[in-house]
Every structure is written in C-alpha cells, then in structure tokens.
Design an enzyme around this catalytic site. Structure first.
Site, PDB file in Angstrom:
ATOM      1  N   ASP A  22       0.998 -13.257 -16.564  1.00 20.80           N
ATOM      2  CA  ASP A  22       1.818 -12.294 -15.843  1.00 20.80           C
ATOM      3  C   ASP A  22       2.687 -11.608 -16.902  1.00 20.80           C
ATOM      4  OD1 ASP A  22       3.128 -10.955 -13.698  1.00 20.80           O
ATOM      5  OD2 ASP A  22       4.738 -12.434 -13.783  1.00 20.80           O
ATOM      6  N   ASP A  24       6.103  -9.426 -16.271  1.00 25.26           N
ATOM      7  CA  ASP A  24       7.549  -9.462 -16.039  1.00 25.26           C
ATOM      8  C   ASP A  24       8.029 -10.897 -15.837  1.00 25.26           C
ATOM      9  OD1 ASP A  24       7.746  -6.567 -15.997  1.00 25.26           O
ATOM     10  OD2 ASP A  24       6.828  -6.649 -14.017  1.00 25.26           O
ATOM     11  N   SER A 148       2.847  -5.036 -11.160  1.00 28.94           N
ATOM     12  CA  SER A 148       3.527  -3.778 -11.479  1.00 28.94           C
ATOM     13  C   SER A 148       2.535  -2.675 -11.818  1.00 28.94           C
ATOM     14  CB  SER A 148       4.479  -3.988 -12.655  1.00 28.94           C
ATOM     15  OG  SER A 148       5.037  -2.756 -13.073  1.00 28.94           O
TER      16      SER A 148
END
Length: 252
Positions: A22, A24, A148
């Site tokens: 991932d 963030d 995102s």
C-alpha cells in the site's frame, strides 16, 4: 540477503515472488495528509447539514484504505445522509458522491505539492531489495496497490516512482471495474501483473480494510504496519505479523 523470518510464517520475506505495498501510511506519510483533507471537507459539509460532527475515528471506520467514492458513501450512510452519486467529472462545488470526493482531493493535492518525504524505514527496505538484486540474488518483484487516484503523483513527489514495477491505483480500479478494499480484487490484479500467485506474494498494509483485502485474497503473508490503526485491530483483520516500521522486516 534475506528478510527476517516471521514467528507465524517461517518463510523469509525475500523468498516470496512479489511484495505488494500500500502507499499512504506504508511507503509515505501521506495518510496524515489524507486525514487532514478528509477532516476539513467533512467537518464543513456535516456542519452545513446539521449532522453529527466528524471525528478522527470516522477516518479509520469509513475512509482509511477505501476507494474515494466508496469512502464518501460509507461515511454519509453513517450519518443517514443521501446525496446523488453524480458523475466522475463533477466539480468540487457539487454536493454529490464524486463532487465531495473531488473537493477533498483538491485539498489533498495542494498538500502534496508542498513535497512528500517517504518513511526512512520504507526506503531502507527498498534499498535492501535493490542491493540484493544488484548482488545477483533473486528478490521479489515489487509494486504499489493503492486506493488513491493520486498514487503516481505522490510517488513522483517522494522520488520513488521508478522503484516499483507496477502501480495499481484508484484509476486502474475504476478503468478495470475492480472492487476496492476490503475486497481482494486490486491486490490480486497486482499479483497478476507481477506474474505471481497470491500464495507466493506478500501484502503490506496499514489499514484494516487493506489487511482484510490481503487475507481475503489468500496471500502468502499479510504484514500490518501500525501507523495508528492499532496492532490488535490489524491482527484481528487478518495480519500475520504487525510491525511499527518497514525496517523492522530486515535482519539486524
């Protein structure tokens, strides 16, 4: 060089075929920027509607790790608020699912433009992978799987875009009709692009929804990174191991 053996999973980290990170909260501290942007947008919107005020827990309960439109819908549902889904290109001034998402995103991008510094421990792990490969050792292929739509901009700002073979972000999910986390679709797509079976790949996540995604996809190892979600919550979501920093995955 080999990654440290895990108590619940004796297979060394670097022995896997692929590692899917991932972004963030795992590679970059941009989760805090997302929290700020969500807080500002929803605090104002909920106040205008006379609804229950936004809290920091709302971020972890409804937004963290989710696709932007799904997060907006989930939080609004928690307040009994209904707005139109709208169109993907809705302006930030429109009170729709996509309009509210754009409102938050414009604020987030302003914060990103000020510059993003990756976590030192995350860079240390990436450097270790690169060094092992330079020494001729077989190492996992690596990629980013992020909800995102700004993943590439963030990676560019952090100077890390060229470190990853593939980026499966919110744009890819939308274009390919992939369900967002906690469904396993985006992580499974990442593994496919890196030519790895899920059982031979690692998922590294800081969000409970992302950990649930890795577990639902039957990945060989799911690593939870505790940046605020809580170690117990990550373990309950399905993490095989929880660390405070990616450098903790390296031998000392």
């Amino acid at each position: 060089m080999k990654g440290r053996c895990m108590t619940n999973n004796p297979r060394p980290l670097f022995d896997y075929q692929a590692i899917l990170f991932d972004l963030d909260g795992v590679i970059t501290p941009t989760a805090e920027l997302h929290r700020q942007a969500w807080r500002r947008m929803f605090s104002a919107f909920l106040n205008e509607r006379g609804a229950e005020a936004y809290t920091e827990q709302d971020y972890f309960d409804y937004l963290d790790g989710r696709r932007r439109d799904e997060g907006v819908a989930a939080l609004l549902a928690s307040r009994g608020i209904s707005v139109p889904e709208g169109q993907m290109d809705d302006a930030a001034t429109v009170d729709s699912i996509h309009g509210l998402g754009r409102r938050k995103n414009e604020d987030f991008l302003q914060l990103v433009e000020e510059g993003v510094e990756p976590y030192p421990g995350s860079v240390e792990l990436l450097d270790a992978l690169a060094a092992a490969e330079a020494d001729g050792q077989p190492v996992p292929r690596i990629g980013i799987v992020s909800s995102s739509k700004n993943a590439k901009q963030v990676l560019e700002s952090a100077g890390l875009l060229d470190r990853f073979e593939i980026v499966v972000d919110g744009n890819v999910a939308s274009d390919e009709g992939l369900k967002g986390k906690p469904a396993p679709d985006t992580y499974l797509r990442g593994a496919e692009l890196l030519e790895s079976e899920a059982e031979n790949a690692v998922v590294v996540e800081d969000a409970t929804s992302g950990v649930q995604s890795g577990r639902a996809g039957n990945f060989g190892l799911v690593v939870g990174v505790d940046r605020g979600a809580g170690g117990e919550a990550l373990k309950a979501a399905g993490a095989d191991v929880v660390v405070a920093d990616l450098a903790d995955l390296l031998p000392r």
